[in-house]
Design an enzyme around this catalytic site. Structure first.
Site, short mmCIF file in Angstrom:
data_model
loop_
_atom_site.label_atom_id
_atom_site.label_comp_id
_atom_site.label_asym_id
_atom_site.label_seq_id
_atom_site.Cartn_x
_atom_site.Cartn_y
_atom_site.Cartn_z
N SER A 1 41.04 30.98 37.39
CA SER A 1 41.45 32.31 37.77
C SER A 1 42.06 32.92 37.97
O SER A 1 43.19 32.71 37.74
CB SER A 1 41.03 32.24 39.70
N GLU A 2 42.32 34.67 36.76
CA GLU A 2 43.31 35.06 36.20
C GLU A 2 43.96 35.34 37.95
O GLU A 2 45.64 35.68 37.40
CB GLU A 2 42.83 35.83 35.93
N ASN A 3 43.78 34.96 39.36
CA ASN A 3 45.11 35.60 39.68
C ASN A 3 45.06 34.91 40.04
O ASN A 3 46.80 34.36 40.63
CB ASN A 3 44.53 36.37 41.23
#
Length: 213
Positions: free
Chosen positions: A47-49
């Site tokens: 996930s990009e976070n």
């Protein structure tokens, strides 16, 4: 018209995720894929976070809102999973370390152009997030979307009219009506919902399709 449900769409996408793939699931519909990955395959979800090694959604009542995906949904973490700085996450995305990303879209062109961050409407809120980085950084970019807009227009178009996220980046789209590969030889239908004919699909699609089922 016969359609796949959102759950059925997620199951269909999950079937095509290979054992050992590192995969990013975009905000919205794509997040549902995490709940349907085959149990006999090891798939590493990113996930990009700044999370890698996510599992399916937690059971009701077991949510931990300190552990969320990019869509702010609570997730689980599998053994070996970890979380890290946002910049490191984007380095993974831009560095070609993702095998597959699955994104939503407003429009996809027959040549694989992607428009998924802004409709161009005066009152629309643009939200590109990491979509541009994912679309060009992943080895394969898949799109998961409904085939038609609420007004009945085809989301698969000859040329995108919305602002582009990426050019020629989408190789396959999964809709509630079909699975379509975007190739130099045209938009090839490789799967279609049971009970829907190819001719019926063509009538609601704004580009010429090739029947490869």
């Amino acid at each position: 018209m016969k359609k796949w449900s959102r759950e059925q769409m997620a199951v269909r996408v999950a079937q095509d995720i290979a054992d050992g793939d590192v995969v990013n699931l975009g905000i919205g519909l794509p997040t549902m894929v995490a709940n349907h990955l085959p149990s006999d395959r090891e798939v590493i979800l990113h996930s990009e976070n700044g999370v890698i090694g996510m599992g399916p959604a937690p059971a009701e009542g077991e949510e931990d809102y300190d552990l969320i995906n990019a869509g702010k949904q609570p997730v689980t973490l599998l053994a070996g999973g970890c979380f890290f700085h946002h910049a490191d996450s984007f380095a993974m995305m831009r560095g070609g370390h993702l095998d597959v990303c699955v994104l939503g879209a407003f429009q996809v062109s027959a040549s694989g152009d992607l428009a998924n961050w802004h409709t161009g409407a005066p009152d629309a809120i643009p939200a590109v997030g990491g979509a541009m980085d994912l679309a060009i950084g992943a080895k394969k970019t898949y799109v998961m979307m409904e085939h038609l807009t609420k007004s009945g227009a085809s989301k698969l178009v000859s040329e995108c009219t919305y602002p582009l996220t990426g050019i020629g980046c989408v190789s396959r789209i999964y809709t509630d009506l079909a699975v379509i590969d975007l190739t130099p030889d045209g938009a090839k239908v490789i799967d279609i919902v049971a009970g829907l004919s190819f001719d019926e699909l063509q009538k609601v699609t704004a580009v010429t399709l090739v029947n490869a089922c």
